[in-house]
Design a protein around this motif. Sequence first.
Motif, PDB file in Angstrom:
ATOM      1  N   ASP A 106     -47.380  53.620  85.976  1.00 36.18           N
ATOM      2  CA  ASP A 106     -46.662  54.430  84.990  1.00 36.18           C
ATOM      3  C   ASP A 106     -45.279  54.819  85.497  1.00 36.18           C
ATOM      4  O   ASP A 106     -44.354  55.026  84.703  1.00 36.18           O
ATOM      5  CB  ASP A 106     -47.478  55.676  84.658  1.00 36.18           C
ATOM      6  N   ASP A 107     -45.110  54.907  86.829  1.00 35.51           N
ATOM      7  CA  ASP A 107     -43.817  55.289  87.401  1.00 35.51           C
ATOM      8  C   ASP A 107     -42.882  54.102  87.593  1.00 35.51           C
ATOM      9  O   ASP A 107     -41.705  54.279  87.887  1.00 35.51           O
ATOM     10  CB  ASP A 107     -44.059  55.995  88.745  1.00 35.51           C
ATOM     11  N   SER A 108     -43.405  52.882  87.427  1.00 38.40           N
ATOM     12  CA  SER A 108     -42.601  51.687  87.675  1.00 38.40           C
ATOM     13  C   SER A 108     -41.584  51.466  86.546  1.00 38.40           C
ATOM     14  O   SER A 108     -41.881  51.661  85.368  1.00 38.40           O
ATOM     15  CB  SER A 108     -43.507  50.465  87.808  1.00 38.40           C
ATOM     16  N   SER A 109     -40.391  51.011  86.927  1.00 38.66           N
ATOM     17  CA  SER A 109     -39.354  50.706  85.934  1.00 38.66           C
ATOM     18  C   SER A 109     -39.718  49.485  85.097  1.00 38.66           C
ATOM     19  O   SER A 109     -39.182  49.292  84.000  1.00 38.66           O
ATOM     20  CB  SER A 109     -38.013  50.466  86.634  1.00 38.66           C
ATOM     21  N   ALA A 110     -40.653  48.666  85.599  1.00 42.49           N
ATOM     22  CA  ALA A 110     -41.071  47.482  84.849  1.00 42.49           C
ATOM     23  C   ALA A 110     -42.069  47.819  83.746  1.00 42.49           C
ATOM     24  O   ALA A 110     -42.352  46.974  82.893  1.00 42.49           O
ATOM     25  CB  ALA A 110     -41.688  46.451  85.804  1.00 42.49           C
ATOM     26  N   THR A 114     -42.734  49.572  80.503  1.00 42.62           N
ATOM     27  CA  THR A 114     -41.941  50.141  79.411  1.00 42.62           C
ATOM     28  C   THR A 114     -42.789  50.704  78.290  1.00 42.62           C
ATOM     29  O   THR A 114     -42.252  51.141  77.271  1.00 42.62           O
ATOM     30  CB  THR A 114     -41.008  49.054  78.842  1.00 42.62           C
ATOM     31  N   GLN A 115     -44.123  50.699  78.468  1.00 43.36           N
ATOM     32  CA  GLN A 115     -44.987  51.221  77.420  1.00 43.36           C
ATOM     33  C   GLN A 115     -44.941  52.757  77.417  1.00 43.36           C
ATOM     34  O   GLN A 115     -44.720  53.386  78.458  1.00 43.36           O
ATOM     35  CB  GLN A 115     -46.427  50.742  77.636  1.00 43.36           C
ATOM     36  N   PRO A 116     -45.178  53.392  76.266  1.00 42.97           N
ATOM     37  CA  PRO A 116     -45.090  54.852  76.188  1.00 42.97           C
ATOM     38  C   PRO A 116     -46.203  55.566  76.941  1.00 42.97           C
ATOM     39  O   PRO A 116     -46.039  56.724  77.339  1.00 42.97           O
ATOM     40  CB  PRO A 116     -45.167  55.138  74.684  1.00 42.97           C
ATOM     41  N   ASN A 117     -47.339  54.919  77.142  1.00 40.51           N
ATOM     42  CA  ASN A 117     -48.473  55.542  77.797  1.00 40.51           C
ATOM     43  C   ASN A 117     -48.859  54.759  79.044  1.00 40.51           C
ATOM     44  O   ASN A 117     -48.634  53.541  79.120  1.00 40.51           O
ATOM     45  CB  ASN A 117     -49.682  55.607  76.849  1.00 40.51           C
ATOM     46  N   PRO A 118     -49.455  55.421  80.029  1.00 37.85           N
ATOM     47  CA  PRO A 118     -49.913  54.690  81.215  1.00 37.85           C
ATOM     48  C   PRO A 118     -51.058  53.770  80.860  1.00 37.85           C
ATOM     49  O   PRO A 118     -51.731  53.938  79.826  1.00 37.85           O
ATOM     50  CB  PRO A 118     -50.364  55.807  82.161  1.00 37.85           C
ATOM     51  N   PRO A 119     -51.329  52.769  81.675  1.00 38.41           N
ATOM     52  CA  PRO A 119     -52.437  51.844  81.391  1.00 38.41           C
ATOM     53  C   PRO A 119     -53.785  52.540  81.586  1.00 38.41           C
ATOM     54  O   PRO A 119     -53.887  53.588  82.231  1.00 38.41           O
ATOM     55  CB  PRO A 119     -52.230  50.730  82.418  1.00 38.41           C
ATOM     56  N   ASP A 120     -54.826  51.935  81.027  1.00 39.16           N
ATOM     57  CA  ASP A 120     -56.190  52.408  81.252  1.00 39.16           C
ATOM     58  C   ASP A 120     -56.727  51.732  82.505  1.00 39.16           C
ATOM     59  O   ASP A 120     -57.035  50.534  82.502  1.00 39.16           O
ATOM     60  CB  ASP A 120     -57.075  52.065  80.045  1.00 39.16           C
ATOM     61  N   VAL A 121     -56.830  52.500  83.589  1.00 40.33           N
ATOM     62  CA  VAL A 121     -57.339  51.959  84.853  1.00 40.33           C
ATOM     63  C   VAL A 121     -58.767  52.466  85.019  1.00 40.33           C
ATOM     64  O   VAL A 121     -58.994  53.661  85.159  1.00 40.33           O
ATOM     65  CB  VAL A 121     -56.448  52.379  86.040  1.00 40.33           C
ATOM     66  N   ASP A 122     -59.727  51.544  84.977  1.00 40.65           N
ATOM     67  CA  ASP A 122     -61.145  51.904  84.929  1.00 40.65           C
ATOM     68  C   ASP A 122     -61.906  51.240  86.070  1.00 40.65           C
ATOM     69  O   ASP A 122     -61.477  50.221  86.620  1.00 40.65           O
ATOM     70  CB  ASP A 122     -61.754  51.451  83.598  1.00 40.65           C
ATOM     71  N   PRO A 123     -63.093  51.801  86.398  1.00 42.32           N
ATOM     72  CA  PRO A 123     -63.920  51.208  87.464  1.00 42.32           C
ATOM     73  C   PRO A 123     -64.845  50.117  86.943  1.00 42.32           C
ATOM     74  O   PRO A 123     -65.934  49.909  87.489  1.00 42.32           O
ATOM     75  CB  PRO A 123     -64.716  52.415  87.968  1.00 42.32           C
ATOM     76  N   TYR A 124     -64.434  49.394  85.861  1.00 42.33           N
ATOM     77  CA  TYR A 124     -65.303  48.432  85.205  1.00 42.33           C
ATOM     78  C   TYR A 124     -65.133  47.029  85.783  1.00 42.33           C
ATOM     79  O   TYR A 124     -64.059  46.649  86.254  1.00 42.33           O
ATOM     80  CB  TYR A 124     -65.003  48.370  83.714  1.00 42.33           C
ATOM     81  N   PRO A 125     -66.182  46.194  85.686  1.00 36.11           N
ATOM     82  CA  PRO A 125     -66.027  44.764  85.987  1.00 36.11           C
ATOM     83  C   PRO A 125     -65.226  44.108  84.870  1.00 36.11           C
ATOM     84  O   PRO A 125     -65.037  44.687  83.792  1.00 36.11           O
ATOM     85  CB  PRO A 125     -67.477  44.262  86.031  1.00 36.11           C
ATOM     86  N   PRO A 126     -64.753  42.872  85.077  1.00 36.53           N
ATOM     87  CA  PRO A 126     -63.869  42.226  84.084  1.00 36.53           C
ATOM     88  C   PRO A 126     -64.462  42.116  82.689  1.00 36.53           C
ATOM     89  O   PRO A 126     -63.736  42.249  81.698  1.00 36.53           O
ATOM     90  CB  PRO A 126     -63.625  40.840  84.697  1.00 36.53           C
ATOM     91  N   ASP A 127     -65.775  41.888  82.561  1.00 34.99           N
ATOM     92  CA  ASP A 127     -66.351  41.659  81.241  1.00 34.99           C
ATOM     93  C   ASP A 127     -66.488  42.939  80.424  1.00 34.99           C
ATOM     94  O   ASP A 127     -66.867  42.882  79.252  1.00 34.99           O
ATOM     95  CB  ASP A 127     -67.708  40.965  81.365  1.00 34.99           C
ATOM     96  N   ARG A 128     -66.179  44.110  81.009  1.00 36.79           N
ATOM     97  CA  ARG A 128     -66.289  45.366  80.265  1.00 36.79           C
ATOM     98  C   ARG A 128     -64.937  45.988  79.939  1.00 36.79           C
ATOM     99  O   ARG A 128     -64.865  47.055  79.364  1.00 36.79           O
ATOM    100  CB  ARG A 128     -67.132  46.370  81.048  1.00 36.79           C
ATOM    101  N   LEU A 129     -63.856  45.346  80.345  1.00 33.68           N
ATOM    102  CA  LEU A 129     -62.526  45.874  80.071  1.00 33.68           C
ATOM    103  C   LEU A 129     -62.147  45.603  78.616  1.00 33.68           C
ATOM    104  O   LEU A 129     -62.343  44.505  78.101  1.00 33.68           O
ATOM    105  CB  LEU A 129     -61.496  45.234  81.006  1.00 33.68           C
ATOM    106  N   ILE A 130     -61.575  46.621  77.953  1.00 34.37           N
ATOM    107  CA  ILE A 130     -61.102  46.482  76.567  1.00 34.37           C
ATOM    108  C   ILE A 130     -59.746  47.149  76.448  1.00 34.37           C
ATOM    109  O   ILE A 130     -59.365  47.966  77.288  1.00 34.37           O
ATOM    110  CB  ILE A 130     -62.099  47.104  75.559  1.00 34.37           C
TER     111      ILE A 130
END
Length: 422
Positions: free
Chosen positions: A22-26, A28-44
């Motif tokens: 969220d602090d990175s200049s790269a 540019t989205q208005p909200n931070p990403p959803d960082v979750d403790p999920y395996p790949p098949d449960r990410l949405i």
Amino acid sequence: MSLLDLSLVTQTFLDLITVSIDDSSAWTQPNPPDVDPYPPDRLIGDNAVGFYLYHMTEESQGKNTYLPGVSDAPIRYIPMGLNLYYLLTAHSDMQNENGILREQLLMGLAMKALHDYPLVTDDTRVAGQQVMHPDLRGRENRFRVTLLPVKPEDSVTYWTAGQAPLRLSAYYQVSVAYLEPDEPLERAGRVLAYGVYVFPSDSQRVETTTNTITFTLPGEIDPRSLDLRPAQVTYDQTFDTLGSAFAGDAALMIRRADWDAAVEADAAWNVQVSGSRVRATVRQQSSGQDIIPGIYAASVRVQRSRLGPGGTKILEQTSNETPFVVVPRVDNITVPNAQGQFTVTGATFQHADITAEMVSVFVGAARLAAGDPLNLQPGQYAITDAATLQVRLPAGLTPGESMSFRLIINGAETAPLWVVVP
């Protein structure tokens, strides 16, 4: 530096990745990403990052090293070091190439976060925010995160089983997380011998400290005496520091581990010096320092005058240090009432430098728990002031039985004492 909840480690790195992206200049989205403790098949979602704990092993370094006094303890009392293995992936629900490109952006930013902060401690801050989980702070936890060099052909095997598609992933090791051991409920006996070996000749040296305690065993009439080395002495009792070459203007120096420097035992300690012995009486203060129960070091400082071409010169030498223990003083133990409650008076049970973790109370082999002084339950104790301790015997004891009473403060244990079960 130990813990029981491994999810606190995971949450620490989820927060680190979230704040860093969220602090990175790269980003540019208005909200931070959803960082979750999920395996790949449960990410949405369009902007999802997974940091999934998929494996762990026991830390092997030092596992089989023999440490006297530590390795002899049952394994449940020794922290278990763990290496934690995480899978970092990204996911985006965006269609066409936009989703793939968003996943690659998220992966790059997340990997940079873990690269820029390879060691996470209480002091680690990202964008001014402390990332160590609050429940892990103040316990000397240090987590080192390392990118594992997994070969491309090996990483393919993770995701090609069945119909699962290949996913862009990175593999990390976090070390070392220590699982919290059980707290010992019994205590080993005392070590009463201390050795000092090679020293230059004609220099002050101390060999040991010593004192004598007297007690009467239950069922006996005549008291017994026990010579202790190193000394284990309470307030207003004397002990001796033995050694050699004390001739001159000698002073007894005492030091506790958390002091900046040793202090001189002042006039109240009634220091008496001979060529091989320094006798002193322990007081509750010395040279402005409070003397609380605990382990101290004694040394002897000697000043001698030497006549030279320029006149008389004062030479000062200080000996090596040897330990002695200041133990809590017990003046009186009342007879337990019908509920098994009794009062212990003495010194010094309470002080700003004495934390709750430094105090242990035993009746027989059973360790008592801290309780409410206004409503003590069986097997509990409460310190009401610096000179008063309330104790309630554990349930199930045999009436008329003499039980040993042991008060340990900051590693210093009282002389042998007993109470009779009502």
